[in-house]
Design a protein around this motif. Sequence first.
Motif, PDB file in Angstrom:
ATOM      1  N   GLN A  25     121.909  71.348  30.064  1.00 35.76           N
ATOM      2  CA  GLN A  25     122.048  70.059  30.705  1.00 35.76           C
ATOM      3  C   GLN A  25     123.087  70.408  32.078  1.00 35.76           C
ATOM      4  N   ASP A  26     123.725  71.502  32.015  1.00 38.74           N
ATOM      5  CA  ASP A  26     124.520  71.724  33.287  1.00 38.74           C
ATOM      6  C   ASP A  26     123.832  72.475  34.359  1.00 38.74           C
ATOM      7  N   MET A  27     122.551  72.587  34.173  1.00 41.11           N
ATOM      8  CA  MET A  27     121.691  73.282  35.209  1.00 41.11           C
ATOM      9  C   MET A  27     121.293  72.098  36.348  1.00 41.11           C
ATOM     10  N   ILE A  28     120.977  72.820  37.444  1.00 38.77           N
ATOM     11  CA  ILE A  28     120.036  72.122  38.169  1.00 38.77           C
ATOM     12  C   ILE A  28     118.681  72.066  37.951  1.00 38.77           C
ATOM     13  N   ALA A  29     117.768  71.264  37.755  1.00 35.22           N
ATOM     14  CA  ALA A  29     116.351  71.677  37.339  1.00 35.22           C
ATOM     15  C   ALA A  29     115.517  70.726  38.370  1.00 35.22           C
ATOM     16  N   ILE A  30     114.504  71.568  39.002  1.00 33.33           N
ATOM     17  CA  ILE A  30     113.516  71.351  39.929  1.00 33.33           C
ATOM     18  C   ILE A  30     111.975  71.246  38.957  1.00 33.33           C
ATOM     19  N   PRO A  31     111.410  70.240  38.542  1.00 31.68           N
ATOM     20  CA  PRO A  31     110.190  70.299  38.113  1.00 31.68           C
ATOM     21  C   PRO A  31     109.251  71.122  38.761  1.00 31.68           C
ATOM     22  N   LEU A  32     108.280  71.809  38.185  1.00 35.22           N
ATOM     23  CA  LEU A  32     107.161  72.456  38.950  1.00 35.22           C
ATOM     24  C   LEU A  32     105.883  72.169  38.323  1.00 35.22           C
ATOM     25  N   THR A  33     105.794  71.641  37.383  1.00 36.54           N
ATOM     26  CA  THR A  33     104.560  70.944  36.663  1.00 36.54           C
ATOM     27  C   THR A  33     104.814  69.568  36.001  1.00 36.54           C
ATOM     28  N   GLU A  34     103.803  68.453  36.212  1.00 38.74           N
ATOM     29  CA  GLU A  34     104.089  67.284  35.987  1.00 38.74           C
ATOM     30  C   GLU A  34     104.032  67.246  34.304  1.00 38.74           C
ATOM     31  N   HIS A  35     103.368  67.938  33.550  1.00 37.90           N
ATOM     32  CA  HIS A  35     103.328  68.194  32.230  1.00 37.90           C
ATOM     33  C   HIS A  35     102.670  69.277  31.760  1.00 37.90           C
ATOM     34  N   GLU A  36     103.044  69.686  30.329  1.00 34.72           N
ATOM     35  CA  GLU A  36     102.290  71.119  29.942  1.00 34.72           C
ATOM     36  C   GLU A  36     101.626  70.418  28.603  1.00 34.72           C
ATOM     37  N   ARG A  37     100.474  71.230  28.295  1.00 37.97           N
ATOM     38  CA  ARG A  37      99.814  70.848  27.023  1.00 37.97           C
ATOM     39  C   ARG A  37      99.401  72.046  26.364  1.00 37.97           C
ATOM     40  N   PHE A  38      99.697  72.320  24.821  1.00 38.45           N
ATOM     41  CA  PHE A  38      99.038  73.305  24.014  1.00 38.45           C
ATOM     42  C   PHE A  38      97.696  72.748  23.620  1.00 38.45           C
ATOM     43  N   VAL A  39      96.655  73.861  23.512  1.00 35.13           N
ATOM     44  CA  VAL A  39      95.335  73.478  23.206  1.00 35.13           C
ATOM     45  C   VAL A  39      94.917  74.570  22.112  1.00 35.13           C
ATOM     46  N   VAL A  40      94.277  73.982  20.947  1.00 33.73           N
ATOM     47  CA  VAL A  40      93.380  75.027  20.408  1.00 33.73           C
ATOM     48  C   VAL A  40      92.042  75.300  20.936  1.00 33.73           C
ATOM     49  N   VAL A  41      91.902  76.657  21.009  1.00 38.16           N
ATOM     50  CA  VAL A  41      90.655  77.142  21.795  1.00 38.16           C
ATOM     51  C   VAL A  41      89.851  78.141  21.052  1.00 38.16           C
ATOM     52  N   GLY A  42      88.603  78.063  21.130  1.00 32.86           N
ATOM     53  CA  GLY A  42      87.825  79.114  20.594  1.00 32.86           C
ATOM     54  C   GLY A  42      86.586  79.487  21.375  1.00 32.86           C
ATOM     55  N   SER A  43      85.741  80.550  21.251  1.00 30.59           N
ATOM     56  CA  SER A  43      84.441  80.514  22.106  1.00 30.59           C
ATOM     57  C   SER A  43      83.307  79.670  21.516  1.00 30.59           C
ATOM     58  N   PRO A  44      82.505  79.503  22.542  1.00 28.36           N
ATOM     59  CA  PRO A  44      81.198  78.683  21.888  1.00 28.36           C
ATOM     60  C   PRO A  44      80.366  79.276  20.365  1.00 28.36           C
ATOM     61  N   GLN A  45      80.420  80.766  20.598  1.00 23.56           N
ATOM     62  CA  GLN A  45      79.912  81.322  19.848  1.00 23.56           C
ATOM     63  C   GLN A  45      80.678  81.207  18.550  1.00 23.56           C
ATOM     64  N   TYR A  46      82.049  81.512  18.331  1.00 22.18           N
ATOM     65  CA  TYR A  46      82.619  81.221  17.041  1.00 22.18           C
ATOM     66  C   TYR A  46      82.753  79.870  16.575  1.00 22.18           C
ATOM     67  N   ILE A  47      82.596  78.814  17.370  1.00 17.09           N
ATOM     68  CA  ILE A  47      82.376  77.458  17.027  1.00 17.09           C
ATOM     69  C   ILE A  47      81.061  77.219  16.240  1.00 17.09           C
ATOM     70  N   GLU A  48      79.935  77.723  16.795  1.00 14.73           N
ATOM     71  CA  GLU A  48      78.574  77.640  16.360  1.00 14.73           C
ATOM     72  C   GLU A  48      78.661  78.324  14.935  1.00 14.73           C
ATOM     73  N   ARG A  49      79.208  79.499  14.744  1.00 20.39           N
ATOM     74  CA  ARG A  49      79.258  80.142  13.529  1.00 20.39           C
ATOM     75  C   ARG A  49      79.869  79.375  12.384  1.00 20.39           C
ATOM     76  N   HIS A  50      81.401  78.751  12.840  1.00 22.06           N
ATOM     77  CA  HIS A  50      82.032  78.299  11.894  1.00 22.06           C
ATOM     78  C   HIS A  50      82.452  76.855  11.938  1.00 22.06           C
ATOM     79  N   GLY A  51      82.044  76.350  12.907  1.00 23.83           N
ATOM     80  CA  GLY A  51      82.492  74.882  12.949  1.00 23.83           C
ATOM     81  C   GLY A  51      83.786  74.544  13.507  1.00 23.83           C
TER      82      GLY A  51
END
Length: 299
Positions: A153-179
């Motif tokens: 909290q004692d630091m001066i902060a300059i926002p560089l992005t409005e927000h971040e988001r983690f996502v779970v991703v897979g290749s279309p081939q993986y999703i087709e095989r495993h759902g």
Amino acid sequence: MKKSGLVELHAVAAVAAARSFRAAAAELGLSASALSHAVAAIETRMGVKLFNRTTRSVSLTQAGEQFLGKVGPALKEIEAAMEAATQSRATPAGRLRINTSEGAARGLLMPIVLEFLRRYRDVDVDIVSEGRMVDIVAEGFDIGIRLIDTVPQDMIAIPLTEHERFVVVGSPQYIERHGKPLVPADLTRHACLRLRLPSGTIYRWEFERHGEEIRVDVEGPLTLQDMQLMREAAVGGAGLAYMTERNVAADLAAGRLVTVLEEWTPPFPGLCLYYSGHRHLPPALRAFADLARQMSRKT
């Protein structure tokens, strides 16, 4: 008695403030041995011990406290005068040290750095990218770039992005095989690409929906410590990965990856540039902060 120089006096003040020769050396840009020799030299000439040293701690002696009590204010006045004089330079110069996460360095920081170097040719930029959080002041950095929620909290902060988001991703081939997994518990039936943190522990995937928070110890055939390798493994169909949306945006747009569990991965406050609020800003730091603020508004 030979007069003590400013380097030695600064060495004493830095060790006293950091309570560590290593941290003080990093702040002053010296080697630990050079700093130790400087302190030993002034102690020898004065004929008095300024520090109590053990393998685990460093503390001022009574004589050291009295000495620093008289010398410290004078050093601060000298530093203020020097920084005020430096501010008069028309062109920033010197070295700028930045500590950042690898993901921020790769996708967010470099455009700012390249534009900064184009504008200010008398400044050298030293970037250290790592997963662990560091005290940028104690370890001699001018600037840090991390998630806003992790910045002191004692630091001066300059926002560089409005927000971040983690996502779970897979290749279309993986999703087709495993759902598709429909809830986080379904991940136990999937091959997940595990991330090893700098501490050596395996990162637990974090999810949230309607105020419910869940952490999952995922299993899978591949454990990695590099996010770029994880992205490549996911694109190659090795399994599901948990990454920032920014780091896989091009793959999502191109259809090389698809997202799952979207309802369980809400956005959160994003990345910021930060620096100490307890110092006068050198021209190079001020120029970099101003440029970062300008460029982040355009994104």
